[in-house]
Write an enzyme that holds these catalytic residues in place. Structure first.
Site, PDB file in Angstrom:
ATOM      1  N   LYS A   1      30.167  43.655  33.162  1.00 54.10           N
ATOM      2  CA  LYS A   1      31.306  44.252  32.473  1.00 54.10           C
ATOM      3  C   LYS A   1      32.060  45.223  33.386  1.00 54.10           C
ATOM      4  O   LYS A   1      31.445  45.985  34.145  1.00 54.10           O
ATOM      5  CB  LYS A   1      30.814  44.996  31.217  1.00 54.10           C
ATOM      6  CG  LYS A   1      30.116  44.077  30.218  1.00 54.10           C
ATOM      7  CD  LYS A   1      29.408  44.883  29.129  1.00 54.10           C
ATOM      8  CE  LYS A   1      28.602  43.961  28.227  1.00 54.10           C
ATOM      9  NZ  LYS A   1      27.788  44.713  27.255  1.00 54.10           N
TER      10      LYS A   1
ATOM     11  N   VAL B   1      32.046  42.962  22.713  1.00 53.60           N
ATOM     12  CA  VAL B   1      33.273  42.373  22.188  1.00 53.60           C
ATOM     13  C   VAL B   1      32.944  41.797  20.804  1.00 53.60           C
ATOM     14  O   VAL B   1      31.790  41.486  20.531  1.00 53.60           O
ATOM     15  CB  VAL B   1      33.820  41.256  23.124  1.00 53.60           C
ATOM     16  CG1 VAL B   1      34.232  41.839  24.457  1.00 53.60           C
ATOM     17  CG2 VAL B   1      32.814  40.126  23.319  1.00 53.60           C
TER      18      VAL B   1
ATOM     19  N   GLU C   1      33.492  45.985  17.185  1.00 49.57           N
ATOM     20  CA  GLU C   1      32.651  45.338  16.164  1.00 49.57           C
ATOM     21  C   GLU C   1      33.472  44.330  15.347  1.00 49.57           C
ATOM     22  O   GLU C   1      34.556  44.640  14.861  1.00 49.57           O
ATOM     23  CB  GLU C   1      31.977  46.339  15.223  1.00 49.57           C
ATOM     24  CG  GLU C   1      30.988  47.261  15.911  1.00 49.57           C
ATOM     25  CD  GLU C   1      29.706  46.560  16.341  1.00 49.57           C
ATOM     26  OE1 GLU C   1      29.468  45.404  15.937  1.00 49.57           O
ATOM     27  OE2 GLU C   1      28.942  47.169  17.104  1.00 49.57           O
ATOM     28  N   SER C   2      32.924  43.137  15.182  1.00 46.76           N
ATOM     29  CA  SER C   2      33.697  42.032  14.600  1.00 46.76           C
ATOM     30  C   SER C   2      34.155  42.299  13.167  1.00 46.76           C
ATOM     31  O   SER C   2      35.335  42.112  12.838  1.00 46.76           O
ATOM     32  CB  SER C   2      32.894  40.728  14.665  1.00 46.76           C
ATOM     33  OG  SER C   2      31.713  40.787  13.885  1.00 46.76           O
TER      34      SER C   2
ATOM     35  N   CYS D   1      32.056  33.677  22.669  1.00 44.62           N
ATOM     36  CA  CYS D   1      31.323  34.603  21.798  1.00 44.62           C
ATOM     37  C   CYS D   1      31.697  34.370  20.335  1.00 44.62           C
ATOM     38  O   CYS D   1      32.878  34.481  19.980  1.00 44.62           O
ATOM     39  CB  CYS D   1      31.636  36.043  22.192  1.00 44.62           C
ATOM     40  SG  CYS D   1      30.960  37.269  21.054  1.00 44.62           S
TER      41      CYS D   1
END
Length: 255
Positions: A59, A73, A85-86, A32
């Site tokens: 999941k 993720v 949240e990145s 990802c």
């Protein structure tokens, strides 16, 4: 320092690995790009952490219960604290572990870096367009041209900054936030360009010369290499994903 442990991709019906007090946990998926952002920041800061990988097609129930965003993720967890949240997780790491800094100290320059991350969204979206255009050589050609055109904004930015990386002499937050899609684009393009039987790619156009040099520096940077996946392995995963059976735990080559 760095990764303490890493699980395979946990799925529906699995149990949540016990949390160790005081140990930072990163929920991820190996392929990802958003999760890679967080792993890159963790690597850049040398933060000890464990990685729990999540099967995004099935999941775990316990992970869905933790998340307010549908089990996306990346996510970070420490004791009784959890967030996802990145960009949020990466900014949180910058605040929790301020050294080495990944943003400029000047508020205006910091705002500029954040803006450029937002601008890159129009570039990263082309990677997904490339996946959907698989087998359409004309469409692939057009997307590749659009990709190079949009990168000229970042070419200009590098020239104006006059530094090896956007942050300076080492990668900073802007470098790390855009890297995952730059890493994946060659795989997406190779899968689509069936007219290149050897898998060779055309050289970068002169309009993005400095950006291409930045790419070469990023591929050799130790912290970036520690979180990278080869183009060939990205291609294998993309093929399995398109076939409807993503191989999350496939063997990957050394970078």
């Amino acid at each position: 320092m760095g990764v303490i442990s890493e699980t395979k991709h946990l799925t529906t019906g699995s149990e949540c690995p016990p949390l160790k007090p005081g140990t930072l946990r990163c929920y991820s998926m190996k392929f990802c790009p958003y999760a890679q952002r967080t792993r890159l920041v963790l690597a850049a800061k040398g933060v000890p952490h464990e990685i729990v990988n999540i099967n995004l097609k099935a999941k775990p129930e316990w992970y869905l219960a933790k998340s307010a965003t549908g089990g996306k993720v990346p996510a970070l967890e420490l004791d009784d604290r959890f967030t996802t949240e990145s960009l949020i997780t990466c900014d949180l790491l910058e605040e929790l572990y301020p050294q080495p800094a990944l943003y400029p100290t000047d508020p205006w320059l910091k705002a500029r870096d954040r803006l450029m991350v937002e601008v890159f969204g129009s570039v990263s979206s082309l990677t997904y367009q490339m996946y959907r255009a698989m087998g359409d050589a004309q469409k692939i050609k057009q997307i590749s041209e659009d990709f190079n055109t949009k990168l000229q904004i970042f070419e200009k930015e590098l020239v104006e900054r006059g530094t090896p990386f956007f942050f300076g002499d080492r990668p900073g937050m802007l470098d790390l936030m855009i890297w995952p899609w730059v890493e994946r684009f060659p795989a997406a393009r190779k899968l689509g360009v069936t007219s290149l039987p050897t898998g060779e790619m055309p050289p970068p156009p002169p309009e993005i010369k400095h950006f291409h040099e930045w790419v070469m520096r990023m591929t050799q940077h130790p912290e970036v290499k520690s979180c990278s996946v080869t183009t060939e392995d990205h291609m294998k995963f993309i093929k399995s994903f398109i076939a409807g059976n993503p191989d999350y735990d496939m063997e990957i080559s050394s970078v």
